[in-house]
Design a protein around this motif. Structure first.
Motif, short mmCIF file in Angstrom:
data_model
loop_
_atom_site.label_atom_id
_atom_site.label_comp_id
_atom_site.label_asym_id
_atom_site.label_seq_id
_atom_site.Cartn_x
_atom_site.Cartn_y
_atom_site.Cartn_z
N ASP A 132 0.83 -1.21 0.00
CA ASP A 132 0.00 0.00 0.00
C ASP A 132 0.86 1.26 0.00
O ASP A 132 0.55 2.25 -0.66
N ASP A 133 1.95 1.25 0.77
CA ASP A 133 2.85 2.42 0.79
C ASP A 133 3.55 2.58 -0.55
O ASP A 133 3.74 3.70 -1.03
N TYR A 134 3.93 1.45 -1.14
CA TYR A 134 4.59 1.50 -2.44
C TYR A 134 3.63 2.07 -3.49
O TYR A 134 4.01 2.89 -4.32
N ALA A 135 2.37 1.66 -3.42
CA ALA A 135 1.36 2.18 -4.35
C ALA A 135 1.14 3.67 -4.11
O ALA A 135 0.87 4.43 -5.05
N ARG A 136 1.26 4.10 -2.85
CA ARG A 136 1.08 5.52 -2.52
C ARG A 136 2.14 6.37 -3.23
O ARG A 136 1.85 7.50 -3.66
N ILE A 137 3.33 5.86 -3.37
CA ILE A 137 4.38 6.59 -4.10
C ILE A 137 3.92 6.85 -5.53
O ILE A 137 4.03 7.95 -6.05
N GLU A 138 3.37 5.82 -6.17
CA GLU A 138 2.90 5.98 -7.55
C GLU A 138 1.74 6.97 -7.62
O GLU A 138 1.66 7.78 -8.54
N GLU A 139 0.83 6.93 -6.64
CA GLU A 139 -0.28 7.90 -6.60
C GLU A 139 0.25 9.33 -6.52
O GLU A 139 -0.25 10.23 -7.19
N LEU A 140 1.27 9.53 -5.71
CA LEU A 140 1.85 10.87 -5.56
C LEU A 140 2.55 11.31 -6.85
O LEU A 140 2.49 12.49 -7.22
N ARG A 141 3.19 10.38 -7.54
CA ARG A 141 3.81 10.70 -8.83
C ARG A 141 2.75 11.13 -9.84
O ARG A 141 2.95 12.08 -10.60
N ARG B 69 3.89 18.79 -13.24
CA ARG B 69 5.29 18.36 -13.14
C ARG B 69 5.52 17.25 -14.15
O ARG B 69 4.85 16.23 -14.12
N VAL B 70 6.48 17.48 -15.04
CA VAL B 70 6.69 16.57 -16.16
C VAL B 70 7.07 15.17 -15.70
O VAL B 70 6.52 14.19 -16.15
N SER B 71 8.03 15.06 -14.82
CA SER B 71 8.51 13.75 -14.41
C SER B 71 8.92 13.81 -12.95
O SER B 71 9.61 14.72 -12.52
N THR B 72 8.46 12.82 -12.18
CA THR B 72 8.83 12.72 -10.77
C THR B 72 9.24 11.27 -10.51
O THR B 72 8.49 10.35 -10.78
N SER B 73 10.43 11.10 -9.98
CA SER B 73 10.91 9.74 -9.70
C SER B 73 10.43 9.30 -8.32
O SER B 73 10.04 10.12 -7.48
N LYS B 74 10.48 8.00 -8.09
CA LYS B 74 10.13 7.47 -6.77
C LYS B 74 11.07 8.05 -5.72
O LYS B 74 10.64 8.38 -4.61
N SER B 75 12.33 8.17 -6.08
CA SER B 75 13.31 8.72 -5.16
C SER B 75 12.95 10.15 -4.75
O SER B 75 13.07 10.53 -3.59
N VAL C 83 9.96 11.45 -4.61
CA VAL C 83 8.81 11.40 -3.70
C VAL C 83 9.29 11.07 -2.29
O VAL C 83 8.89 11.73 -1.32
N VAL C 84 10.15 10.08 -2.16
CA VAL C 84 10.65 9.69 -0.85
C VAL C 84 11.45 10.83 -0.23
O VAL C 84 11.29 11.16 0.95
N ARG C 85 12.30 11.47 -1.01
CA ARG C 85 13.12 12.57 -0.49
C ARG C 85 12.26 13.76 -0.07
O ARG C 85 12.52 14.40 0.96
N ALA C 86 11.20 14.06 -0.84
CA ALA C 86 10.28 15.14 -0.47
C ALA C 86 9.58 14.80 0.84
O ALA C 86 9.38 15.67 1.70
#
Length: 119
Positions: free
Chosen positions: A62-71, A79-85, A87-90
């Motif tokens: 669920d947390d991993y899917a949340r990263i994709e939702e935020l992207r 925002r053209v492109s957002t990496s998983k990294s 999102v985690v750093r933000a």
């Protein structure tokens, strides 16, 4: 089997020419590589490029899917492109703005995981 006869004078001349060419190439390389850096006219120093640390960690699906939702949300907002990294750093920066009690409350809301185990 016939033995080839070499002109020793011609051979010495060729070797001498190659020695001169080799010394010339090293001199050119040294002049480029050992040249003193020219002084910069910048008012401030150029920013140092930081290195990165690679690491792995586990998280619930669920947390991993949340990263994709935020992207996807970031993409919808332009925002053209957002990496998983990113999102985690933000998220880390956002957590860093919390006071100690707020941080503890956010951490207490997380599902407890057994380190290094797949569920």
């Amino acid at each position: 089997m016939t033995k080839k006869l070499f002109d020793k004078a011609k051979l010495r001349s060729t070797v001498a020419q190659q020695d001169v060419a080799l010394v010339d190439r090293f001199d050119k390389a040294d002049s480029i590589l050992l040249k003193a850096p020219e002084p910069t006219t910048e008012l401030r120093p150029a920013p140092q490029k930081s290195s990165v640390v690679r690491d792995t960690f586990s998280m619930p699906p669920d947390d991993y899917a949340r990263i994709e939702e935020l992207r996807i949300t970031a993409a919808r907002e332009g925002r053209v492109s957002t990496s998983k990294s990113e999102v985690v750093r933000a998220g880390l920066q956002a957590l860093g703005r919390l006071n100690g009690q707020q941080l503890v409350e956010a951490l207490d809301r997380l599902e407890k995981l057994v380190p290094g185990r797949k569920s």
